[in-house]
Write a protein that holds these residues in place. Structure first.
Motif, PDB file in Angstrom:
ATOM      1  N   HIS A  61       0.933  -1.281  -0.007  1.00  0.00           N
ATOM      2  CA  HIS A  61      -0.065   0.142   0.049  1.00  0.00           C
ATOM      3  C   HIS A  61       0.890   1.328  -0.021  1.00  0.00           C
ATOM      4  N   LEU A  62       1.852   1.259   0.930  1.00  0.00           N
ATOM      5  CA  LEU A  62       2.898   2.423   1.022  1.00  0.00           C
ATOM      6  C   LEU A  62       3.724   2.441  -0.277  1.00  0.00           C
ATOM      7  N   ALA A  63       3.965   1.580  -0.887  1.00  0.00           N
ATOM      8  CA  ALA A  63       4.867   1.512  -2.226  1.00  0.00           C
ATOM      9  C   ALA A  63       4.007   1.955  -3.347  1.00  0.00           C
ATOM     10  N   ASP A  64       2.574   1.647  -3.352  1.00  0.00           N
ATOM     11  CA  ASP A  64       1.770   2.243  -4.264  1.00  0.00           C
ATOM     12  C   ASP A  64       1.779   3.775  -4.181  1.00  0.00           C
ATOM     13  N   ILE A  65       1.760   4.149  -3.042  1.00  0.00           N
ATOM     14  CA  ILE A  65       1.454   5.511  -2.872  1.00  0.00           C
ATOM     15  C   ILE A  65       2.812   6.587  -3.042  1.00  0.00           C
ATOM     16  N   LEU A  66       3.698   5.965  -2.871  1.00  0.00           N
ATOM     17  CA  LEU A  66       4.980   6.564  -3.008  1.00  0.00           C
ATOM     18  C   LEU A  66       5.544   6.077  -4.557  1.00  0.00           C
ATOM     19  N   ASP A  67       5.023   5.202  -5.237  1.00  0.00           N
ATOM     20  CA  ASP A  67       5.120   4.900  -6.600  1.00  0.00           C
ATOM     21  C   ASP A  67       6.659   4.417  -6.578  1.00  0.00           C
ATOM     22  N   VAL A  68       6.995   3.502  -5.659  1.00  0.00           N
ATOM     23  CA  VAL A  68       8.243   2.658  -5.845  1.00  0.00           C
ATOM     24  C   VAL A  68       7.765   1.256  -5.616  1.00  0.00           C
ATOM     25  N   LYS A  69       8.901   0.530  -5.975  1.00  0.00           N
ATOM     26  CA  LYS A  69       8.858  -1.091  -5.681  1.00  0.00           C
ATOM     27  C   LYS A  69       9.093  -1.343  -4.258  1.00  0.00           C
ATOM     28  N   VAL A  70       8.023  -2.551  -3.845  1.00  0.00           N
ATOM     29  CA  VAL A  70       8.221  -2.867  -2.401  1.00  0.00           C
ATOM     30  C   VAL A  70       9.671  -2.954  -1.937  1.00  0.00           C
ATOM     31  N   ASP A  71      10.592  -3.789  -2.947  1.00  0.00           N
ATOM     32  CA  ASP A  71      11.782  -4.204  -2.605  1.00  0.00           C
ATOM     33  C   ASP A  71      12.786  -3.061  -2.646  1.00  0.00           C
ATOM     34  N   ALA A  72      12.270  -1.706  -2.883  1.00  0.00           N
ATOM     35  CA  ALA A  72      13.052  -0.699  -2.879  1.00  0.00           C
ATOM     36  C   ALA A  72      13.497  -0.049  -1.737  1.00  0.00           C
ATOM     37  N   ASN A  73      13.774   0.962  -1.401  1.00  0.00           N
ATOM     38  CA  ASN A  73      14.200   1.658  -0.073  1.00  0.00           C
ATOM     39  C   ASN A  73      13.053   1.967   0.432  1.00  0.00           C
ATOM     40  N   LEU A  74      12.135   1.112   0.838  1.00  0.00           N
ATOM     41  CA  LEU A  74      10.769   1.533   1.542  1.00  0.00           C
ATOM     42  C   LEU A  74      10.904   1.813   2.812  1.00  0.00           C
ATOM     43  N   PRO A  75      10.272   2.879   3.398  1.00  0.00           N
ATOM     44  CA  PRO A  75      10.295   3.234   4.965  1.00  0.00           C
ATOM     45  C   PRO A  75       9.911   2.218   5.757  1.00  0.00           C
ATOM     46  N   LYS A  76      10.463   1.825   6.773  1.00  0.00           N
ATOM     47  CA  LYS A  76       9.871   0.572   7.431  1.00  0.00           C
ATOM     48  C   LYS A  76       8.985   0.912   8.509  1.00  0.00           C
ATOM     49  N   THR A 162      -5.493  39.720   6.639  1.00  0.00           N
ATOM     50  CA  THR A 162      -5.019  39.356   8.130  1.00  0.00           C
ATOM     51  C   THR A 162      -5.940  38.281   8.337  1.00  0.00           C
ATOM     52  N   GLY A 163      -5.512  37.188   9.189  1.00  0.00           N
ATOM     53  CA  GLY A 163      -6.314  36.040   9.777  1.00  0.00           C
ATOM     54  C   GLY A 163      -5.634  34.790   9.950  1.00  0.00           C
ATOM     55  N   ALA A 164      -6.350  33.802  10.547  1.00  0.00           N
ATOM     56  CA  ALA A 164      -5.683  32.460  10.571  1.00  0.00           C
ATOM     57  C   ALA A 164      -5.498  31.838   9.275  1.00  0.00           C
ATOM     58  N   TYR A 165      -5.015  30.625   9.286  1.00  0.00           N
ATOM     59  CA  TYR A 165      -4.876  29.909   7.945  1.00  0.00           C
ATOM     60  C   TYR A 165      -5.655  28.803   7.977  1.00  0.00           C
ATOM     61  N   ASP A 166      -5.819  28.379   6.661  1.00  0.00           N
ATOM     62  CA  ASP A 166      -6.588  27.303   6.298  1.00  0.00           C
ATOM     63  C   ASP A 166      -6.044  26.019   5.781  1.00  0.00           C
ATOM     64  N   LEU A 167      -6.055  24.960   6.278  1.00  0.00           N
ATOM     65  CA  LEU A 167      -5.650  23.661   5.799  1.00  0.00           C
ATOM     66  C   LEU A 167      -6.508  22.848   5.249  1.00  0.00           C
ATOM     67  N   SER A 168      -6.441  22.332   4.148  1.00  0.00           N
ATOM     68  CA  SER A 168      -7.429  21.298   3.413  1.00  0.00           C
ATOM     69  C   SER A 168      -6.708  20.303   2.583  1.00  0.00           C
ATOM     70  N   MET A 169      -7.314  19.174   2.226  1.00  0.00           N
ATOM     71  CA  MET A 169      -6.903  18.146   1.583  1.00  0.00           C
ATOM     72  C   MET A 169      -8.033  17.252   1.099  1.00  0.00           C
ATOM     73  N   VAL A 170      -7.987  16.441   0.112  1.00  0.00           N
ATOM     74  CA  VAL A 170      -8.914  15.783  -0.224  1.00  0.00           C
ATOM     75  C   VAL A 170      -8.032  14.142  -0.072  1.00  0.00           C
ATOM     76  N   LEU A 171      -8.597  13.269   0.591  1.00  0.00           N
ATOM     77  CA  LEU A 171      -8.332  11.978   0.671  1.00  0.00           C
ATOM     78  C   LEU A 171      -8.878  10.900  -0.155  1.00  0.00           C
ATOM     79  N   ASP A 172      -7.900  10.207  -0.778  1.00  0.00           N
ATOM     80  CA  ASP A 172      -8.374   9.047  -1.625  1.00  0.00           C
ATOM     81  C   ASP A 172      -7.253   7.974  -1.790  1.00  0.00           C
ATOM     82  N   THR A 173      -7.158   6.920  -2.484  1.00  0.00           N
ATOM     83  CA  THR A 173      -6.411   5.920  -2.621  1.00  0.00           C
ATOM     84  C   THR A 173      -5.648   6.165  -3.935  1.00  0.00           C
ATOM     85  N   PRO A 174      -4.516   5.499  -4.227  1.00  0.00           N
ATOM     86  CA  PRO A 174      -3.981   5.937  -5.406  1.00  0.00           C
ATOM     87  C   PRO A 174      -4.694   5.750  -6.629  1.00  0.00           C
ATOM     88  N   LEU A 175      -5.557   4.625  -6.594  1.00  0.00           N
ATOM     89  CA  LEU A 175      -6.664   4.310  -7.550  1.00  0.00           C
ATOM     90  C   LEU A 175      -7.619   4.998  -7.655  1.00  0.00           C
TER      91      LEU A 175
END
Length: 461
Positions: A61-76, A162-175
């Motif tokens: 799942h993480l490899a798909d998000i990072l667009d790398v191979k599983v056997d690459a230098n994937l974060p543990k 002037t004012g506070a900041y707004d953070l936003s994002m759209v969550l989805d899977t790689p597909l």
């Protein structure tokens, strides 16, 4: 009023340039280095962040998000927001499991995301629980001030208000599985609300069936999935961080003064034009930036911290003298001048109790004095992180620029690495000057080398 403010700034700069407090910071730094060389070696404190281990199917799942191979230098392992190193420039947030909620931030800079992450775990629980089984979820954070995207603030400075900041994002899977599921759900609702219209549009039913079958191959039985309330998340915050190829920008909002400021490290994106309602401060001009932030209300004067620092500095000097430092009156004049000026400030604080008046007093001091008597006016981690990055002490500034320090260390030869480590430990005087990001990185990646260089670590529980 603007003209008066500009004159006050010029006076502050003149004070700094002339050294009217009677100190020369280069020599003062040498005094500290001499004292430190005579004291027992200080250790680097490490508070190991609790991270979420990536195992089993989640590696794919993480490899798909990072667009790398599983056997690459994937974060543990990843942190609460999906971070795994100190150089994230894309502001991606990754969720593999609800159990990530028990993790810390690997980098304190990412803490500005906390309001947004809290919203995700509160309102998006079903989204992570259901869809996280087959794929990870990812979103790219957008930071805005009103309708203005902060990455474009230098292009449209007139739009900044002037004012506070707004953070936003759209969550989805790689597909895009969430989007497809919501599309099918919406089509089903339309069919239910108007079945007669559906019978007259067989192609619509066929299209729905085709999409549902494709999605079923990925998710299994669709009836087991709870329809998420939303895939769009947002939150308001008084600070955020924008990283580009050329700069790191700390956007701040002072609720005390109802004013906005940005502290940039690297290239100034506002060379052509600055927003009228945004104080643009150069992080590398530490001589004035900390003072400006005090004036804007991001830091307050603290009599108790000042008293503690005076006590600590006296203990440092006395210990160094016992260890062999020359205590003749003609030596270490800069250090003694510092203590004398701090004592004067202590006496002033004892007479003046109004916090606003104290802060204004500090705002008119030279920065090497101010650093010993101010503390963040909020519990915002970004404000805390900025303070040592604006130190008059060059070694501390370099040490607290995490990505820069790591890059320099990796590119240095062995002797240069030793020098860097000893310079760091020699200049750490107080606990709040420790950089846990760098200390943790050194502990995890260069423990043996540090040990050979007589650099000790103290692990905090």
């Amino acid at each position: 009023m603007k003209g008066l403010k500009d004159l006050m700034r010029l006076q502050r700069l003149k004070t700094i340039a002339e050294g009217s407090d009677g100190m020369h910071t280069n020599q003062l730094e040498q005094d500290f280095l001499e004292f430190s060389s005579l004291l027992p070696q200080k250790s680097l404190t490490v508070k190991l962040p609790s991270l979420y281990s990536v195992k089993g199917d989640e590696k794919q799942h993480l490899a798909d998000i990072l667009d790398v191979k599983v056997d690459a230098n994937l974060p543990k392992a990843i942190d609460i927001s999906g971070g795994f190193d100190y150089s994230d420039k894309e502001n991606k947030v990754i969720f593999l499991s609800l159990r990530q909620l028990m993790s810390d931030h690997i980098s304190s800079t990412r803490s500005y995301l906390n309001p947004l992450i809290e919203n995700v775990y509160t309102s998006g629980e079903t989204l992570i629980r259901d869809f996280g089984i087959h794929e990870g979820l990812v979103g790219t954070v957008t930071s805005k001030r009103g309708n203005l995207d902060l990455t474009e603030a230098h292009l449209f400075p007139e739009k900044f208000k002037t004012g506070a900041y707004d953070l936003s994002m759209v969550l989805d899977t790689p597909l895009g599985t969430v989007d497809k599921f919501l599309e099918i759900t919406e089509l089903l609702e339309q069919l239910k609300s108007n079945p007669k219209n559906a019978l007259l549009n067989p192609s619509k039913i066929s299209d729905l069936a085709t999409k549902a079958m494709k999605l079923r191959k990925k998710l299994g039985s669709l009836s087991r999935y709870e329809v998420p309330d939303t895939k769009v998340f947002s939150a308001s915050t008084n600070s955020c961080v924008i990283r580009t190829e050329d700069s790191t920008l700390f956007y701040l909002y002072s609720t005390k003064k109802a004013k906005n400021a940005v502290v940039y490290f690297g290239m100034n994106p506002f060379v052509d034009a600055s927003p009228k309602e945004l104080e643009v401060l150069n992080g590398n001009e530490h001589q004035k930036t900390l003072i400006e932030l005090v004036d804007l209300g991001f830091y307050d004067a603290s009599p108790s911290i000042l008293e503690r620092r005076i006590k600590n500095l006296n203990e440092l000097y006395e210990t160094a003298v016992r260890a062999g430092a020359d205590s003749n009156n003609g030596n270490h004049l800069e250090f003694k001048t510092l203590l004398n000026n701090l004592d004067k400030s202590k006496n002033y604080f004892e007479r003046v109790l109004n916090s606003d008046v104290r802060r204004q007093y500090v705002a008119n001091l030279s920065p090497e004095l101010a650093e010993f008597m101010v503390y963040p006016s909020t519990d915002d981690a970004i404000i805390h992180e900025l303070q040592p990055r604006l130190s008059w002490n060059e070694s501390l500034r370099n040490y607290h620029s995490t990505t820069k320090f790591i890059s320099q260390f990796e590119n240095a030869d062995d002797q240069e690495k030793v020098d860097m480590l000893r310079e760091v430990t020699s200049n750490i005087l107080f606990n709040n000057q420790q950089n846990n990001n760098v200390n943790t990185w050194l502990y995890k990646n260069h423990h043996d080398f540090c040990e050979k260089a007589d650099i000790d670590f103290t692990i905090l529980k």
